[in-house]
Design an enzyme around this catalytic site. Structure first.
Site, mmCIF file in Angstrom:
data_model
loop_
_atom_site.group_PDB
_atom_site.id
_atom_site.type_symbol
_atom_site.label_atom_id
_atom_site.label_comp_id
_atom_site.label_asym_id
_atom_site.label_seq_id
_atom_site.Cartn_x
_atom_site.Cartn_y
_atom_site.Cartn_z
ATOM 1 N N CYS A 116 33.316 70.575 69.862
ATOM 2 C CA CYS A 116 32.381 69.574 70.412
ATOM 3 C C CYS A 116 33.041 68.213 70.621
ATOM 4 O O CYS A 116 32.534 67.388 71.390
ATOM 5 C CB CYS A 116 31.170 69.424 69.509
ATOM 6 S SG CYS A 116 30.208 70.935 69.374
ATOM 7 N N HIS A 253 28.062 62.659 71.780
ATOM 8 C CA HIS A 253 27.891 64.109 71.817
ATOM 9 C C HIS A 253 26.440 64.412 71.423
ATOM 10 O O HIS A 253 25.904 63.799 70.504
ATOM 11 C CB HIS A 253 28.867 64.769 70.847
ATOM 12 C CG HIS A 253 28.577 66.208 70.609
ATOM 13 N ND1 HIS A 253 28.392 67.088 71.646
ATOM 14 C CD2 HIS A 253 28.400 66.919 69.458
ATOM 15 C CE1 HIS A 253 28.131 68.283 71.143
ATOM 16 N NE2 HIS A 253 28.124 68.207 69.822
ATOM 17 N N ASN A 283 22.826 71.225 72.870
ATOM 18 C CA ASN A 283 24.223 70.946 72.519
ATOM 19 C C ASN A 283 25.141 71.749 73.446
ATOM 20 O O ASN A 283 25.250 72.967 73.304
ATOM 21 C CB ASN A 283 24.445 71.320 71.056
ATOM 22 C CG ASN A 283 25.856 71.030 70.577
ATOM 23 O OD1 ASN A 283 26.754 70.806 71.375
ATOM 24 N ND2 ASN A 283 26.038 71.041 69.270
HETATM 25 O O1 UT7 Z 1 27.902 70.066 67.667
HETATM 26 C C1 UT7 Z 1 28.559 70.363 66.476
HETATM 27 C C2 UT7 Z 1 27.950 69.675 65.378
HETATM 28 N N1 UT7 Z 1 26.708 70.300 65.024
HETATM 29 C C3 UT7 Z 1 25.780 69.572 64.495
HETATM 30 O O2 UT7 Z 1 25.946 68.379 64.398
HETATM 31 C C4 UT7 Z 1 24.548 70.245 63.974
HETATM 32 C C5 UT7 Z 1 24.179 69.577 62.686
HETATM 33 N N2 UT7 Z 1 23.025 70.161 62.018
HETATM 34 C C6 UT7 Z 1 21.771 70.056 62.498
HETATM 35 O O3 UT7 Z 1 21.531 69.554 63.552
HETATM 36 C C7 UT7 Z 1 20.645 70.511 61.583
HETATM 37 O O4 UT7 Z 1 21.145 70.765 60.294
HETATM 38 C C8 UT7 Z 1 19.904 71.758 62.107
HETATM 39 C C9 UT7 Z 1 19.084 71.396 63.310
HETATM 40 C C10 UT7 Z 1 20.894 72.836 62.466
HETATM 41 C C11 UT7 Z 1 18.955 72.301 61.040
HETATM 42 O O5 UT7 Z 1 18.064 71.277 60.619
HETATM 43 P P1 UT7 Z 1 17.830 71.005 59.050
HETATM 44 O O6 UT7 Z 1 16.794 69.974 58.958
HETATM 45 O O7 UT7 Z 1 19.180 70.704 58.456
HETATM 46 O O8 UT7 Z 1 17.249 72.361 58.541
HETATM 47 P P2 UT7 Z 1 17.850 73.413 57.489
HETATM 48 O O9 UT7 Z 1 19.048 74.104 58.019
HETATM 49 O O10 UT7 Z 1 17.979 72.734 56.138
HETATM 50 O O11 UT7 Z 1 16.653 74.460 57.400
HETATM 51 C C12 UT7 Z 1 15.336 74.070 56.960
HETATM 52 C C13 UT7 Z 1 14.402 75.250 57.129
HETATM 53 C C14 UT7 Z 1 14.928 76.529 56.549
HETATM 54 O O12 UT7 Z 1 13.859 77.243 55.969
HETATM 55 P P3 UT7 Z 1 13.591 77.215 54.381
HETATM 56 O O13 UT7 Z 1 14.837 77.781 53.762
HETATM 57 O O14 UT7 Z 1 13.376 75.765 54.027
HETATM 58 O O15 UT7 Z 1 12.377 78.068 54.223
HETATM 59 C C15 UT7 Z 1 15.423 77.303 57.753
HETATM 60 O O16 UT7 Z 1 15.396 78.698 57.541
HETATM 61 O O17 UT7 Z 1 14.188 75.518 58.528
HETATM 62 C C16 UT7 Z 1 14.398 76.901 58.788
HETATM 63 N N3 UT7 Z 1 14.894 77.051 60.163
HETATM 64 C C17 UT7 Z 1 14.085 77.241 61.219
HETATM 65 N N4 UT7 Z 1 12.748 77.315 61.317
HETATM 66 C C18 UT7 Z 1 12.220 77.501 62.543
HETATM 67 C C19 UT7 Z 1 16.176 77.022 60.594
HETATM 68 N N5 UT7 Z 1 16.214 77.201 61.924
HETATM 69 C C20 UT7 Z 1 14.925 77.333 62.334
HETATM 70 C C21 UT7 Z 1 14.336 77.525 63.592
HETATM 71 N N6 UT7 Z 1 12.985 77.595 63.656
HETATM 72 N N7 UT7 Z 1 15.059 77.615 64.735
#
Ligand code: UT7
Length: 326
Positions: A116, A253, A283
Site C-alpha cells: 500500500c 492512502h 482500499n
Molecule cells: O492498507 C494497508 C493497511 N491496512 C489497514 O490500515 C487496515 C487497518 N485496520 C482496519 O482498518 C480495521 O482494523 C478493520 C476495519 C480491518 C477492522 O476494524 P476493527 O474495529 O479493528 O474491528 P476488529 O477487527 O477488532 O473486529 C471487531 C468485530 C469482531 O467481532 P467480535 O470478535 O468482536 O465478535 C469481528 O469478527 O467485528 C467483526 N467483524 C465484522 N463484522 C461485520 C470483522 N469484520 C466484519 C465485517 N462485518 N466485515
C-alpha cells in the site's frame, strides 16, 4: 540557494473499472452488513476489475489519461515505474507490459513492491532518475487488482479492498532548492520487516508456488498505522523544510476513514484538508494516492502550486510520506 533539478508532476490520470460492488452486495456472500462496514471503515463501495482485465490494463488507462493531461505521448516516455502488489505475471515486470501496451519507445521500466506504500516509494525512486537527468518523461503508476487476493470467506478482509489505477507524469523542472520549488521536495520512507505477520499474502512463487490470499490482523495494523504515518508525515515535512500546518492538501492512502481522521487529529490537521476517497474506492493499495490526487484535481480543490503531502502504510510493514508542490 543554488539551482536544482526537481521532479515536477505535469500530468495526473486515473482509471476505475466499471463494475461496482456495494456493501449490500458483499452482505450476500459473507456475514457482514453496510452499517458495520460504514461505521468501522467509511467504505460504501469498491470497483472490481472484469475477469478479462489485468492490472496492466488498468495501469495503461490511467497512464494514457496522465499523458494526455501532461500533453505528452507514449513516445515521450523514457521511464515507467509501476507500484503494484498484484502483477499480471511473476515476471516480466508489469511496467514492461505497460510499456508494450502503451507503445512506448525503449526506455527504463520496472516495478516497485511496497504494497500500500508503493506509490510513495515509487515517487521517490522515479525522482532518483528524473532529478539526476536520467529521465525526461517518467510515468509513475499505482495499479492494483486487490480483489484477486481476497479470501471471499474472510469478512475481516474481503470488504476492505478494491481495484483501480492512478498515474502521474514526472518531468524535470528547474528549482531554486527551496520549498517554493514545484516538484518533489521531501520524503521519508520506512520498513519494519519484524511486523510482516500482521499483513501479508500466504503464497508466492518460491514458497507455495501459488498466488495466495491476503491475511491481516486488522486491529493490530490499525494500531501501528496512525503512529507510523504521523511520524513519517512529520519527517517528510522536515526534509522538505515545510511545516505540517503549511500543507494545502493531505492525499493519504485510503485504508480506513478512521485512520485518516486519527492521523489528522494527532497532527492537528483540519480534516477539510484531507482528500478522502475511501467511501467510493475502498482500499486500492498502491493506486489509492494517485486516485485521490486525480479526484482532488478533477473537482477543483487541488490546484497548481498547492503544497501536497502524500502518505501511506502497508504490508512489510512499510510506510512513508512525500511532499510535492504541484
Ligand atoms: O492498507 C494497508 C493497511 N491496512 C489497514 O490500515 C487496515 C487497518 N485496520 C482496519 O482498518 C480495521 O482494523 C478493520 C476495519 C480491518 C477492522 O476494524 P476493527 O474495529 O479493528 O474491528 P476488529 O477487527 O477488532 O473486529 C471487531 C468485530 C469482531 O467481532 P467480535 O470478535 O468482536 O465478535 C469481528 O469478527 O467485528 C467483526 N467483524 C465484522 N463484522 C461485520 C470483522 N469484520 C466484519 C465485517 N462485518 N466485515
Amino acid at each position: 540557494m543554488s539551482a536544482v533539478v526537481r521532479s515536477v508532476v505535469t500530468g495526473v490520470g486515473a482509471y476505475l473499472p466499471e463494475n461496482v460492488v456495494t456493501n449490500h452486495d458483499l452482505s450476500k456472500i459473507v456475514d457482514t452488513n453496510d452499517e458495520w462496514i460504514m461505521a468501522r471503515t467509511g467504505i460504501h463501495k469498491r470497483h472490481k476489475a472484469a475477469d478479462d482485465q489485468a492490472v496492466s490494463d488498468l495501469a495503461v488507462e490511467a497512464a494514457r489519461n496522465a499523458l494526455a493531461d501532461a500533453g505528452k505521448t507514449p513516445h515521450d516516455v523514457d521511464l515507467i515505474v509501476v507500484a503494484t502488489t498484484t502483477p499480471d505475471l511473476t515476471f516480466p515486470a508489469t511496467a514492461a507490459i505497460v510499456q508494450r501496451k502503451l507503445g512506448c519507445n525503449v526506455g527504463i521500466a520496472f516495478d516497485v513492491q511496497a504494497v500500500c506504500s508503493g506509490f510513495v516509494f515509487a515517487m521517490t525512486v522515479a525522482d532518483g532518475f528524473v532529478a539526476r537527468g536520467h529521465a525526461k518523461c517518467a510515468l509513475v503508476i499505482g495499479a492494483e487488482t486487490m480483489t484477486r487476493l481476497m479470501d471471499w470467506t474472510d469478512r475481516g478482509t474481503c470488504v476492505l479492498f478494491g481495484d483501480g489505477a492512478g498515474a502521474v507524469v514526472l518531468e524535470p523542472g528547474e528549482g531554486q532548492g527551496t520549498n517554493a520549488d514545484r516538484g518533489l521536495i521531501g520524503f521519508a520512507l520506512r520498513t519494519d520487516g519484524t511486523k510482516q505477520d500482521l499483513l501479508y499474502v500466504d503464497g508466492g512463487p518460491s514458497t507455495t508456488g501459488t498466488v495466495g490470499k491476503l491475511r491481516m490482523q486488522g486491529n493490530q495494523v490499525f494500531r501501528h498505522a496512525v503512529i507510523n504515518i504521523s511520524e513519517a508525515v512529520v519527517a517528510a515535512a522536515a526534509h522538505a523544510g515545510v511545516d505540517v500546518a503549511d500543507v494545502d492538501w493531505f492525499i493519504p492512502h485510503q485504508a480506513n476513514q478512521r485512520i485518516l481522521a486519527g492521523v489528522a487529529h494527532r497532527l492537528g490537521i483540519d480534516e477539510k484538508k484531507v482528500i478522502s476517497t475511501v467511501a467510493e474506492h475502498a482500499n486500492t493499495s498502491a493506486a489509492s494516492i494517485p486516485l485521490a490526487l486525480a479526484e482532488g484535481i478533477a473537482d477543483g480543490r487541488v490546484k497548481r502550486g498547492d503544497l501536497l503531502l502524500m502518505e501511506a502504510m502497508g504490508g512489510g510493514l512499510t510506510w512513508g510520506a512525500c511532499v510535492v508542490r504541484l
